[in-house]
Design a protein around this motif. Structure first.
Motif, PDB file in Angstrom:
ATOM      1  N   ILE A  98      -5.959   1.680 -10.279  1.00 60.26           N
ATOM      2  CA  ILE A  98      -6.631   2.984 -10.189  1.00 60.26           C
ATOM      3  C   ILE A  98      -5.629   4.072  -9.825  1.00 60.26           C
ATOM      4  CG2 ILE A  98      -8.418   4.297  -8.978  1.00 60.26           C
ATOM      5  CD1 ILE A  98      -9.883   1.657  -8.487  1.00 60.26           C
ATOM      6  N   LEU A  99      -4.760   3.778  -8.857  1.00 60.70           N
ATOM      7  CA  LEU A  99      -3.739   4.743  -8.452  1.00 60.70           C
ATOM      8  C   LEU A  99      -2.749   5.001  -9.579  1.00 60.70           C
ATOM      9  CD1 LEU A  99      -3.139   3.403  -4.839  1.00 60.70           C
ATOM     10  CD2 LEU A  99      -4.047   5.651  -5.415  1.00 60.70           C
ATOM     11  N   LEU A 100      -2.467   3.973 -10.357  1.00 56.66           N
ATOM     12  CA  LEU A 100      -1.535   4.108 -11.478  1.00 56.66           C
ATOM     13  C   LEU A 100      -2.065   5.092 -12.515  1.00 56.66           C
ATOM     14  CD1 LEU A 100       1.079   2.725 -12.855  1.00 56.66           C
ATOM     15  CD2 LEU A 100      -0.610   1.437 -14.158  1.00 56.66           C
ATOM     16  N   LEU A 101      -3.365   5.057 -12.763  1.00 58.56           N
ATOM     17  CA  LEU A 101      -3.976   5.905 -13.795  1.00 58.56           C
ATOM     18  C   LEU A 101      -4.267   7.317 -13.301  1.00 58.56           C
ATOM     19  CD1 LEU A 101      -6.511   3.328 -15.324  1.00 58.56           C
ATOM     20  CD2 LEU A 101      -4.262   3.971 -16.186  1.00 58.56           C
ATOM     21  N   THR A 102      -4.196   7.528 -11.985  1.00 54.49           N
ATOM     22  CA  THR A 102      -4.459   8.856 -11.428  1.00 54.49           C
ATOM     23  C   THR A 102      -3.259   9.772 -11.653  1.00 54.49           C
ATOM     24  OG1 THR A 102      -5.895   7.914  -9.710  1.00 54.49           O
ATOM     25  CG2 THR A 102      -4.998  10.099  -9.309  1.00 54.49           C
ATOM     26  N   ARG A 103      -3.541  11.011 -11.991  1.00 58.95           N
ATOM     27  CA  ARG A 103      -2.463  11.983 -12.184  1.00 58.95           C
ATOM     28  C   ARG A 103      -2.927  13.336 -11.650  1.00 58.95           C
ATOM     29  NH1 ARG A 103      -4.971  11.358 -17.173  1.00 58.95           N
ATOM     30  NH2 ARG A 103      -5.648  13.328 -18.125  1.00 58.95           N
ATOM     31  N   GLN A 104      -2.084  14.339 -11.784  1.00 61.60           N
ATOM     32  CA  GLN A 104      -2.380  15.673 -11.246  1.00 61.60           C
ATOM     33  C   GLN A 104      -3.680  16.219 -11.826  1.00 61.60           C
ATOM     34  OE1 GLN A 104      -0.244  17.354  -8.954  1.00 61.60           O
ATOM     35  NE2 GLN A 104      -2.055  18.609  -8.687  1.00 61.60           N
ATOM     36  N   GLY A 105      -4.631  16.514 -10.934  1.00 61.19           N
ATOM     37  CA  GLY A 105      -5.906  17.081 -11.363  1.00 61.19           C
ATOM     38  C   GLY A 105      -6.870  16.076 -11.954  1.00 61.19           C
ATOM     39  N   PHE A 106      -6.540  14.778 -11.897  1.00 59.59           N
ATOM     40  CA  PHE A 106      -7.416  13.762 -12.502  1.00 59.59           C
ATOM     41  C   PHE A 106      -7.459  12.536 -11.606  1.00 59.59           C
ATOM     42  CE2 PHE A 106      -7.883   9.967 -15.217  1.00 59.59           C
ATOM     43  CZ  PHE A 106      -9.151  10.226 -15.740  1.00 59.59           C
ATOM     44  N   GLU A 107      -8.655  12.224 -11.120  1.00 64.19           N
ATOM     45  CA  GLU A 107      -8.869  11.048 -10.267  1.00 64.19           C
ATOM     46  C   GLU A 107      -9.528   9.968 -11.116  1.00 64.19           C
ATOM     47  OE1 GLU A 107      -8.521   9.597  -6.212  1.00 64.19           O
ATOM     48  OE2 GLU A 107      -8.334  11.693  -6.760  1.00 64.19           O
ATOM     49  N   ALA A 108      -8.795   8.885 -11.382  1.00 67.32           N
ATOM     50  CA  ALA A 108      -9.304   7.825 -12.263  1.00 67.32           C
ATOM     51  C   ALA A 108     -10.236   6.903 -11.491  1.00 67.32           C
ATOM     52  CB  ALA A 108      -8.137   7.033 -12.850  1.00 67.32           C
ATOM     53  N   THR A 162       0.828  -1.209   0.000  1.00 67.56           N
ATOM     54  CA  THR A 162       0.000   0.000   0.000  1.00 67.56           C
ATOM     55  C   THR A 162       0.860   1.255   0.000  1.00 67.56           C
ATOM     56  OG1 THR A 162      -1.821  -1.108   1.167  1.00 67.56           O
ATOM     57  CG2 THR A 162      -1.752   1.288   1.284  1.00 67.56           C
ATOM     58  N   LEU A 163       1.915   1.269   0.800  1.00 66.32           N
ATOM     59  CA  LEU A 163       2.800   2.439   0.865  1.00 66.32           C
ATOM     60  C   LEU A 163       3.507   2.682  -0.469  1.00 66.32           C
ATOM     61  CD1 LEU A 163       4.415   2.112   4.421  1.00 66.32           C
ATOM     62  CD2 LEU A 163       2.376   3.382   3.721  1.00 66.32           C
ATOM     63  N   VAL A 164       3.886   1.599  -1.154  1.00 62.25           N
ATOM     64  CA  VAL A 164       4.528   1.748  -2.466  1.00 62.25           C
ATOM     65  C   VAL A 164       3.540   2.317  -3.480  1.00 62.25           C
ATOM     66  CG1 VAL A 164       5.615   0.523  -4.396  1.00 62.25           C
ATOM     67  CG2 VAL A 164       6.197  -0.097  -2.049  1.00 62.25           C
ATOM     68  N   TYR A 165       2.325   1.752  -3.503  1.00 62.45           N
ATOM     69  CA  TYR A 165       1.329   2.181  -4.483  1.00 62.45           C
ATOM     70  C   TYR A 165       0.882   3.630  -4.264  1.00 62.45           C
ATOM     71  CZ  TYR A 165       0.643  -2.697  -5.990  1.00 62.45           C
ATOM     72  OH  TYR A 165       0.822  -3.963  -6.486  1.00 62.45           O
ATOM     73  N   THR A 166       0.888   4.079  -3.008  1.00 59.42           N
ATOM     74  CA  THR A 166       0.273   5.380  -2.701  1.00 59.42           C
ATOM     75  C   THR A 166       1.261   6.533  -2.631  1.00 59.42           C
ATOM     76  OG1 THR A 166       0.462   4.892  -0.318  1.00 59.42           O
ATOM     77  CG2 THR A 166      -1.610   4.304  -1.399  1.00 59.42           C
ATOM     78  N   ARG A 167       2.564   6.267  -2.724  1.00 59.22           N
ATOM     79  CA  ARG A 167       3.556   7.329  -2.543  1.00 59.22           C
ATOM     80  C   ARG A 167       3.363   8.459  -3.566  1.00 59.22           C
ATOM     81  NH1 ARG A 167       7.764   4.645  -3.627  1.00 59.22           N
ATOM     82  NH2 ARG A 167       8.622   5.703  -5.451  1.00 59.22           N
ATOM     83  N   SER A 168       3.233   8.088  -4.836  1.00 58.02           N
ATOM     84  CA  SER A 168       3.062   9.091  -5.892  1.00 58.02           C
ATOM     85  C   SER A 168       1.726   9.820  -5.734  1.00 58.02           C
ATOM     86  CB  SER A 168       3.136   8.410  -7.259  1.00 58.02           C
ATOM     87  OG  SER A 168       2.892   9.330  -8.297  1.00 58.02           O
ATOM     88  N   TYR A 169       0.668   9.088  -5.408  1.00 56.76           N
ATOM     89  CA  TYR A 169      -0.667   9.672  -5.228  1.00 56.76           C
ATOM     90  C   TYR A 169      -0.657  10.712  -4.115  1.00 56.76           C
ATOM     91  CZ  TYR A 169      -5.679   9.901  -4.182  1.00 56.76           C
ATOM     92  OH  TYR A 169      -6.964  10.338  -3.950  1.00 56.76           O
ATOM     93  N   LEU A 170      -0.024  10.372  -2.995  1.00 58.86           N
ATOM     94  CA  LEU A 170       0.022  11.291  -1.855  1.00 58.86           C
ATOM     95  C   LEU A 170       0.768  12.567  -2.212  1.00 58.86           C
ATOM     96  CD1 LEU A 170       0.784   8.708   0.986  1.00 58.86           C
ATOM     97  CD2 LEU A 170      -1.380   9.876   0.576  1.00 58.86           C
ATOM     98  N   SER A 171       1.822  12.425  -2.988  1.00 58.93           N
ATOM     99  CA  SER A 171       2.588  13.607  -3.409  1.00 58.93           C
ATOM    100  C   SER A 171       1.740  14.517  -4.292  1.00 58.93           C
ATOM    101  CB  SER A 171       3.857  13.186  -4.163  1.00 58.93           C
ATOM    102  OG  SER A 171       4.710  12.428  -3.337  1.00 58.93           O
ATOM    103  N   LEU A 172       0.982  13.916  -5.215  1.00 63.95           N
ATOM    104  CA  LEU A 172       0.124  14.701  -6.105  1.00 63.95           C
ATOM    105  C   LEU A 172      -0.961  15.439  -5.328  1.00 63.95           C
ATOM    106  CD1 LEU A 172      -0.438  12.185  -9.063  1.00 63.95           C
ATOM    107  CD2 LEU A 172       0.951  14.258  -9.109  1.00 63.95           C
ATOM    108  N   ARG A 173      -1.468  14.810  -4.251  1.00 65.31           N
ATOM    109  CA  ARG A 173      -2.577  15.387  -3.487  1.00 65.31           C
ATOM    110  C   ARG A 173      -2.102  16.260  -2.325  1.00 65.31           C
ATOM    111  NH1 ARG A 173      -4.395  14.123  -7.393  1.00 65.31           N
ATOM    112  NH2 ARG A 173      -6.178  12.817  -7.931  1.00 65.31           N
TER     113      ARG A 173
END
Length: 486
Positions: free
Chosen positions: A349-359, A94-105
Motif C-alpha cells: 500500500i505504501l509502495l503505491l502511494t504517491r504525492q496527492g494519492f493515498e492508495a 517499518t522505518l524503511v517502508y515509511t520513509r518515502s511516505y513520511l516525506s510526501l506527507r
C-alpha cells in the motif's frame, strides 16, 4: 558493598538493550532541534542504528537460562529475546517502508522517530515485565506514544478523530486491566508474576474474586490484541491513521500485546486455565465471525486488513486456549508469521502511494499486473499467505494452531475455524482478481526508493520460502517457549 555493586551491574547488563534505546530516543529528540531540513535524514539513520545496536546486545547477552533483575521486576528469558528481536526487525522494516511516505506527507521529523523508539522501549519493557507494575508501565509508555503517532498528521481531521477514539477506548481498557490486577493483588498478596503463580498453586482463599479479576484482565488484553468483542477501535484507527502509523500499530505492537498475554495468562494465571480457556474460546469464535464477515463488505483496503487482523487474532487464540507447550509455541509462530504478512501487505500500500494519492481503496489495486507484474506477484503471495493457502507461511501458521487445538480436544472449534478460513479466503482472492483480471485505472509508473523495493521483495518472498521450509522457524518458537514457561 561488592556484592551489591555486582548485583547492580548484572541488573544493568540484563536491561542494556532497553537503556540503549532510551538514551538514543532522547538523543534523537534533542538532535532534531539542531538539524537543518536538508540533514533531517540523520534521525532516520540514528533510529536504524539504535535498533541494530539493541538487536546485537539482545543476541549477545542471550542465554537459555532465565535471569531476573531489579528485585524480580524484570526478566530476561528466551521468549523475551525472541520477541524483542522480532520487534526490532518489525520496527526497522517499518522505518524503511515509511520513509518515502513520511516525506510526501510532510511528517518526516525527529518527533516521529523519537516516538517510535519510545514506543519500542515500551514494548521491550512489556516483553520483559515480571511484575504487574512493570507490565503496566511498559503498556502505558507504548499507548501514549501510539496516541501521539495516530494524531501526528495534525491537519487531517480523520487522524485526529481516530486518535481521540483510540485514546478514550485505550484508557478504558487500561483501567480494566489495572482493576483486574488490583483484584489479583488483593487475593494473592503479590504483584510479582511468579509470586501470583505460587500463591495460586498453594490455593487462593477466594476463587470468585479471582475469576472476577481474571475477567477484567482478559478484557484488557483482548482490547490490546484487537479481539472481539473489544475490536471496535481497530477499523477506525487503522483507517484514520496515516498508513505509516497503521503499519506500526498492526505489526510490532501486536508482539508486545502477545507477550503480555503470555506473562499474565500463561505464567501468572495458569492455575485458572479452565476459566480463561472458556473466555478465549468465546472471543476466538466472535473474532473469526466478525473479522471475516465484516471484511467482505469493505471497499477500503486498510479497513479490510483491520477486520482481517481481528480474524487472525481469533486463530491465534486457538493456540493459546489449548493450554499446552505445543499450543503456546504454535501461537508464537502464528504471531510472528502474522507480523511478517502485515508488514508486506501494508508495504505494498505504501509502495503505491504517491504525492496527492493515498492508495487505500481496493480499486487502487486494479490492473496492478499491467503496471508491475513483479509487485502484483508479491501481493498475490501476501494475499495467499493471509488466506492460509499452501505453500505459504500463512497456511503452515494456521495448520499449527489448528493442530494444537485439535490435540487439546476442541474438534468442533477446529471445524468451525476451517469454515471461517474458507469464508475469509473470499476477500483476499478478491484483491487478486482486481490485480490480474481488471483493467488499470491508473497507469502511472511505480516509483519508490530502491531499498524499499528490495526489502519488500525479500519480505514477500520470505512468506513463500518459510512456508516451504518452516522447520527452523518453528523450532525457534518451540525453543523460546520451552526455556521460558515453567
Amino acid at each position: 558493598m561488592i556484592p551489591t555493586l555486582n548485583a547492580i551491574s548484572l541488573d544493568l547488563l540484563t536491561a542494556l538493550p532497553e537503556i540503549v534505546v532510551l538514551v538514543m530516543a532522547m538523543f534523537i529528540l534533542l538532535l532534531d532541534l539542531f538539524l537543518k531540513p536538508g540533514n533531517r535524514y540523520l534521525v532516520y539513520v540514528f533510529a536504524q542504528v539504535t535498533l541494530l545496536l539493541a538487536a546485537i546486545l539482545t543476541f549477545a547477552t542471550h542465554t537459555p537460562d532465565i535471569r531476573y533483575a531489579f528485585s524480580g521486576l524484570f526478566v530476561d528469558d528466551a521468549l523475551a529475546d525472541v520477541l524483542k528481536l522480532a520487534i526490532y526487525l518489525a520496527t526497522s522494516v517499518t522505518l524503511v517502508y515509511t520513509r518515502s511516505y513520511l516525506s510526501l506527507r510532510g511528517m518526516f521529523s525527529g518527533e516521529f522517530y523519537a516516538l517510535v523508539l519510545f514506543a519500542t522501549l515500551g514494548m521491550m519493557v512489556m516483553v520483559s515485565g515480571q511484575h504487574f507494575l512493570t507490565l503496566y508501565m511498559g503498556l502505558e509508555l507504548l499507548s501514549l506514544c501510539l496516541y501521539a503517532l495516530v494524531a501526528l498528521d495534525r491537519d487531517n481531521p480523520r487522524s485526529t478523530e481516530a486518535a481521540m477514539k483510540y485514546f478514550v477506548l485505550g484508557a478504558l481498557a487500561s483501567g480494566m486491566l489495572l482493576y483486574g490486577m488490583s483484584m489479583l493483588y488483593g487475593v494473592t498478596g503479590s504483584l510479582n508474576i511468579s509470586g501470583v503463580a505460587e500463591a495460586l498453586m498453594n490455593g487462593a482463599p477466594d476463587h470468585g474474586v479471582l475469576v472476577l479479576g481474571l475477567v477484567f484482565i482478559v478484557a484488557g488484553l483482548a482490547f490490546k490484541l484487537g479481539a472481539a468483542p473489544f475490536q471496535m477501535w481497530v477499523p477506525d484507527v487503522y483507517h484514520g491513521s496515516p498508513t505509516a502509523i497503521t503499519l506500526f500499530i498492526g505489526s510490532a505492537t501486536k508482539l508486545a500485546a502477545f507477550a503480555m498475554v503470555m506473562r499474565l495468562l500463561v505464567q501468572a494465571l495458569f492455575v485458572l486455565a479452565v476459566d480463561w480457556q472458556g473466555m478465549l474460546m468465546i472471543m476466538a469464535v466472535l473474532s473469526m465471525i466478525i473479522g471475516n464477515i465484516a471484511a467482505i463488505a469493505q471497499s477500503n483496503i486498510k479497513r479490510m486488513l483491520a477486520y482481517s487482523t481481528i480474524s487472525h487474532i481469533g486463530f491465534l487464540m486457538l493456540g493459546l486456549l489449548s493450554a499446552s507447550l505445543n499450543g503456546y509455541a504454535s501461537a508464537t509462530f502464528y504471531m510472528l508469521s502474522y507480523v511478517l504478512m502485515t508488514l508486506a501487505g501494508f508495504g505494498i500500500i505504501l509502495l503505491l502511494t504517491r504525492q496527492g494519492f493515498e492508495a487505500d481503496r481496493l480499486e487502487d489495486l486494479k490492473g496492478l499486473n499491467q503496471r508491475s507484474p513483479w509487485f502484483a506477484f508479491l501481493m498475490l503471495i501476501i494475499m495467499f499467505s493471509m488466506a492460509g493457502i499452501p505453500p505459504t507461511l500463512g497456511f503452515y501458521a494456521k495448520f499449527t494452531v489448528l493442530q494444537a487445538a485439535l490435540q487439546a480436544g476442541f474438534v468442533v472449534l477446529v471445524v468451525f475455524a476451517v469454515l471461517m478460513a474458507l469464508i475469509g479466503a473470499f476477500y483476499y482472492l478478491r484483491v487478486v482478481k482486481y490485480m490480474y483480471f481488471d483493467d488499470a485505472e491508473d497507469n502511472s509508473p511505480i516509483s519508490a526508493p530502491v531499498d524499499m523495493k528490495l526489502l519488500l521483495s525479500v519480505n514477500a518472498i520470505a512468506l513463500l520460502i518459510l512456508g516451504l521450509l518452516p522447520e527452523q522457524f518453528m523450532e525457534a518458537c518451540g525453543y523460546a517457549i520451552l526455556h521460558s514457561i515453567q
